[in-house]
Design a protein around this motif. Structure first.
Motif, PDB file in Angstrom:
ATOM      1  N   PHE A 249      33.445  34.086  38.507  1.00  0.00           N
ATOM      2  CA  PHE A 249      34.577  34.988  38.753  1.00  0.00           C
ATOM      3  C   PHE A 249      34.134  36.064  39.736  1.00  0.00           C
ATOM      4  CE2 PHE A 249      36.093  32.836  35.102  1.00  0.00           C
ATOM      5  CZ  PHE A 249      37.468  33.036  35.015  1.00  0.00           C
ATOM      6  N   ALA A 251      35.562  39.558  42.259  1.00  0.00           N
ATOM      7  CA  ALA A 251      36.596  40.565  42.518  1.00  0.00           C
ATOM      8  C   ALA A 251      36.536  40.956  43.987  1.00  0.00           C
ATOM      9  CB  ALA A 251      36.401  41.786  41.626  1.00  0.00           C
ATOM     10  N   LEU A 279      41.101  39.394  41.325  1.00  0.00           N
ATOM     11  CA  LEU A 279      40.047  38.708  40.587  1.00  0.00           C
ATOM     12  C   LEU A 279      40.326  37.211  40.648  1.00  0.00           C
ATOM     13  CD1 LEU A 279      37.547  39.019  38.645  1.00  0.00           C
ATOM     14  CD2 LEU A 279      39.197  38.874  36.761  1.00  0.00           C
ATOM     15  N   VAL A 336      31.733  43.283  37.910  1.00  0.00           N
ATOM     16  CA  VAL A 336      32.458  42.500  36.905  1.00  0.00           C
ATOM     17  C   VAL A 336      31.466  42.103  35.824  1.00  0.00           C
ATOM     18  CG1 VAL A 336      33.774  40.396  36.439  1.00  0.00           C
ATOM     19  CG2 VAL A 336      34.082  41.593  38.616  1.00  0.00           C
ATOM     20  N   ILE A 354      35.736  45.581  34.504  1.00  0.00           N
ATOM     21  CA  ILE A 354      35.645  45.696  35.956  1.00  0.00           C
ATOM     22  C   ILE A 354      35.496  47.175  36.314  1.00  0.00           C
ATOM     23  CG2 ILE A 354      36.759  45.235  38.180  1.00  0.00           C
ATOM     24  CD1 ILE A 354      38.313  43.004  36.795  1.00  0.00           C
ATOM     25  N   TRP A 386      45.948  43.792  32.327  1.00  0.00           N
ATOM     26  CA  TRP A 386      44.761  44.632  32.404  1.00  0.00           C
ATOM     27  C   TRP A 386      45.086  46.034  31.909  1.00  0.00           C
ATOM     28  CZ3 TRP A 386      44.142  49.021  35.522  1.00  0.00           C
ATOM     29  CH2 TRP A 386      45.150  49.255  36.470  1.00  0.00           C
TER      30      TRP A 386
END
Length: 438
Positions: A249, A251, A279, A336, A354, A386
């Motif tokens: 993953f 960002a 993301l 992250v 994050i 989020w």
């Protein structure tokens, strides 16, 4: 143990019984005495100015460290902090809490290079400059055994112009994933110049604007020996391997200057909000679309970039991936971390924290970011919206310039007890967030 406390049947056994009972009472008193002597964690007054959900506390582990970016914590709680620029000739600090109160009492410096990336596995500490990735052998306690002679894993990485830092992470199979940021905002012939045409196709994509993959079991790999794992990513500073679904993953820092470069298409307020910071979950060969598109979190669509004929409404990037979560523009996601600890409540398990370093180009809107956000995950995918987890780093509600921020979150690490460490490169501080509610 039960046999020791059977009913005594003779004088000798009665004496033994009484002796054991007295010994047990003494042992319990000593244990309580030792517990009372054990230092408690030194929770900072008013949580060091940070705002957190109910039940969480903050320890200021260290400050005045320079400009720490990414951080890593070993199994004994020792902290490695990578410095963007050298302090007293050192590019890495190693910090230890020697009395158990959570505050670091000792500091050791080494590494004669600045940079951003740092990572710990069971055997090595990995760290990056803007051109290379090194590793240092660890002893059984998670400490570097030789600070003077690291092994070079990757060398000759592209580091021209903007977005030169090399963030990276590892997977469990011996692969290193390295960000090669685009030395450009939107792939114009003259970067950030009004009226300068975009290059088509964008030649930067051959050597940058993506994630490159290398191996951990090979030394002195050249740039050309790496594999381009994913492309179309303007600049990735925060990335982590999600062990719960076995994927990388990342960002992305989105592009800038929509209003400045195209005032007839975007007003200043819109340019402050767009494009989204995004993301992504990556598979090998994925394309996230930069510079040809950007993601609009308000319309929830991939929009054709104005340099390539877009008008703020035309969609594009039909063959590019979608983000799994989109945030408001220009917040600068710098770290992250997927949380695997047991200290925090169950809702945080396997979710993503994050760290947002904060904006510099949202005028006339107030600058924003300067926080740690949380994204809940279930079965390897976001399971809700989020939320802001830790706020107040900026030190003021509204700031006009990033230079006004007291702290700018840049790194995240999980401690062996499940606490969350946050670094900042404005105040040079490392915070430790713990859950104190029983």
């Amino acid at each position: 143990m039960a046999a020791l406390f059977k009913k005594p049947t003779n004088l000798k056994s009665i004496f033994s019984y009484c002796f054991l009972a007295l010994l047990l009472v003494w042992a319990c008193k000593e244990e309580r005495k030792n517990q009372s002597k054990s230092p408690s964690l030194k929770i900072s007054p008013d949580n060091a100015g940070l705002t957190l959900p109910d039940g969480f506390g903050v320890i200021k582990v260290a400050d005045s460290l320079g400009n720490p970016r990414h951080i890593a914590v070993n199994a004994n709680g020792g902290i490695y902090a990578k410095l963007r620029e050298l302090v007293d000739g050192n590019g890495i600090w190693y910090l230890e809490d020697t009395d158990g109160d959570g505050v670091a009492e000792t500091k050791q410096g080494f590494a004669d290079y600045g940079g951003t990336g740092i990572y710990l596995d069971n055997d090595y500490l990995y760290a990056s400059s803007d051109e290379e990735i090194f590793r240092y052998k660890l002893d059984a306690g998670g400490k570097v055994t030789d600070t003077k002679s690291p092994e070079t894993i990757v060398t000759g990485l592209l580091a021209g112009g903007s977005h030169a830092t090399k963030s990276f992470t590892l997977d469990p199979k011996g692969n290193i994933y390295v960000n090669i940021g685009a030395p450009s905002n939107a792939c114009q012939e003259v970067d950030r110049k009004i009226g300068s045409p975009a290059m088509m196709p964008c030649p930067i994509l051959d050597s940058a604007a993506g994630i490159w993959q290398f191996r951990t079991d090979k030394l002195k790999q050249s740039y050309g020996e790496g594999t381009r794992f994913a492309t179309g990513l303007r600049n990735i500073v925060g990335l982590d391997w999600n062990k719960s679904n076995d994927h990388l993953f990342v960002a992305q820092h989105g592009r800038d200057m929509l209003h400045t470069l195209f005032p007839d298409l975007y007003d200043a307020e819109t340019s402050a909000l767009l494009p989204a910071e995004t993301l992504y979950m990556l598979n090998e060969g994925d394309d996230a679309g930069w510079p040809y598109i950007y993601y609009d979190q308000i319309q929830q669509k991939k929009i054709l970039a104005p340099e390539y004929g877009g008008d703020g409404k035309k969609t594009g990037g039909e063959n590019t991936i979608d983000p799994v979560i989109a945030f408001p523009g220009h917040l600068a996601p710098n770290a992250v971390l997927f949380y695997t600890g047991n200290m925090f409540p169950e809702k945080y398990k396997n979710g993503a924290f994050i760290a947002f370093r904060g904006s510099w180009n949202r005028a006339p809107e107030p600058q924003a970011g300067y926080m740690v956000a949380f994204v809940p995950f279930k079965d390897g995918k976001p399971s809700g919206d989020w939320e802001v987890f830790a706020d107040g780093f900026a030190g003021a509600e509204n700031i006009k310039s990033p230079n006004d921020a007291a702290h700018r979150p840049t790194g995240l690490a999980q401690g062996p007890d499940g606490s969350l460490y946050v670094s900042d490169d404005a105040g040079g501080t490392i915070f430790r967030i713990v859950y104190t509610k029983k």
